[in-house]
Design a protein around this motif. Structure first.
Motif, PDB file in Angstrom:
ATOM      1  N   LYS A  11       0.866  -1.171   0.000  1.00  0.00           N
ATOM      2  CA  LYS A  11       0.000   0.000   0.000  1.00  0.00           C
ATOM      3  C   LYS A  11       0.906   1.225   0.000  1.00  0.00           C
ATOM      4  N   ALA A  12       0.829   2.004  -1.059  1.00  0.00           N
ATOM      5  CA  ALA A  12       1.600   3.243  -1.172  1.00  0.00           C
ATOM      6  C   ALA A  12       0.644   4.394  -0.909  1.00  0.00           C
ATOM      7  N   ILE A  13       0.915   5.144   0.136  1.00  0.00           N
ATOM      8  CA  ILE A  13       0.048   6.258   0.523  1.00  0.00           C
ATOM      9  C   ILE A  13       0.844   7.552   0.381  1.00  0.00           C
ATOM     10  N   PHE A  14       0.317   8.458  -0.435  1.00  0.00           N
ATOM     11  CA  PHE A  14       0.940   9.771  -0.607  1.00  0.00           C
ATOM     12  C   PHE A  14       0.089  10.793   0.119  1.00  0.00           C
ATOM     13  N   TYR A  15       0.743  11.634   0.915  1.00  0.00           N
ATOM     14  CA  TYR A  15       0.067  12.663   1.700  1.00  0.00           C
ATOM     15  C   TYR A  15       0.281  14.020   1.038  1.00  0.00           C
ATOM     16  N   TYR A  16      -0.778  14.812   0.988  1.00  0.00           N
ATOM     17  CA  TYR A  16      -0.758  16.112   0.324  1.00  0.00           C
ATOM     18  C   TYR A  16      -1.156  17.219   1.296  1.00  0.00           C
ATOM     19  N   ASP A  17      -0.686  18.426   1.012  1.00  0.00           N
ATOM     20  CA  ASP A  17      -1.135  19.579   1.786  1.00  0.00           C
ATOM     21  C   ASP A  17      -2.267  20.276   1.030  1.00  0.00           C
ATOM     22  N   GLU A  18      -2.709  21.403   1.553  1.00  0.00           N
ATOM     23  CA  GLU A  18      -3.842  22.127   0.948  1.00  0.00           C
ATOM     24  C   GLU A  18      -3.504  22.703  -0.425  1.00  0.00           C
ATOM     25  N   LYS A  19      -2.235  22.798  -0.748  1.00  0.00           N
ATOM     26  CA  LYS A  19      -1.802  23.293  -2.067  1.00  0.00           C
ATOM     27  C   LYS A  19      -1.561  22.146  -3.051  1.00  0.00           C
ATOM     28  N   GLU A  20      -1.975  20.948  -2.666  1.00  0.00           N
ATOM     29  CA  GLU A  20      -1.822  19.735  -3.470  1.00  0.00           C
ATOM     30  C   GLU A  20      -0.365  19.350  -3.713  1.00  0.00           C
ATOM     31  N   ARG A  21       0.495  19.720  -2.777  1.00  0.00           N
ATOM     32  CA  ARG A  21       1.902  19.309  -2.832  1.00  0.00           C
ATOM     33  C   ARG A  21       2.069  18.047  -1.999  1.00  0.00           C
ATOM     34  N   ILE A  22       2.899  17.152  -2.462  1.00  0.00           N
ATOM     35  CA  ILE A  22       3.179  15.944  -1.691  1.00  0.00           C
ATOM     36  C   ILE A  22       4.050  16.334  -0.500  1.00  0.00           C
TER      37      ILE A  22
END
Length: 105
Positions: free
Chosen positions: A3-14
């Protein structure tokens, strides 16, 4: 399955990622899916350190679990490498959909 989970901020940056589990494609030492995912992720982590001088807020690399979380100050300059990893894992998941799934949060 990985399971690869990418987390983003409110600016859609990883802002980080987590890889959990094992691909289960083949036995240990012969699992090409696990090798591809691991080598790509470790290469990106090493490139963040060596090329961009980014020291992560959190890093874990142990059997079946890789986690990277960035400090706010390093997010912008890390995007090319993190998006590269996201793309590489997406391509692997197209070839081996039963062995790796990508999630975004």
């Amino acid at each position: 399955m990985i399971k690869a989970i990418f987390y983003y901020d409110e600016k859609e940056r990883i802002i980080g990622f987590e890889l959990k589990g094992h691909a289960g494609y083949d036995e240990f030492g012969y699992d090409i899916v696990c090798s591809a995912v691991t080598s790509n992720s470790i290469a990106v982590i090493n490139s963040l350190d060596s090329l961009l001088k980014v020291s992560p807020k959190k890093i874990v690399a142990e059997d079946g679990n890789i986690i990277l979380e960035l400090f706010e100050k390093d997010i912008e300059k890390s995007q090319l490498l993190l998006r590269h990893l996201r793309l590489a894992l997406e391509e692997i998941s197209k070839e081996y959909p039963k062995n790796i799934k990508i999630f975004e949060k």
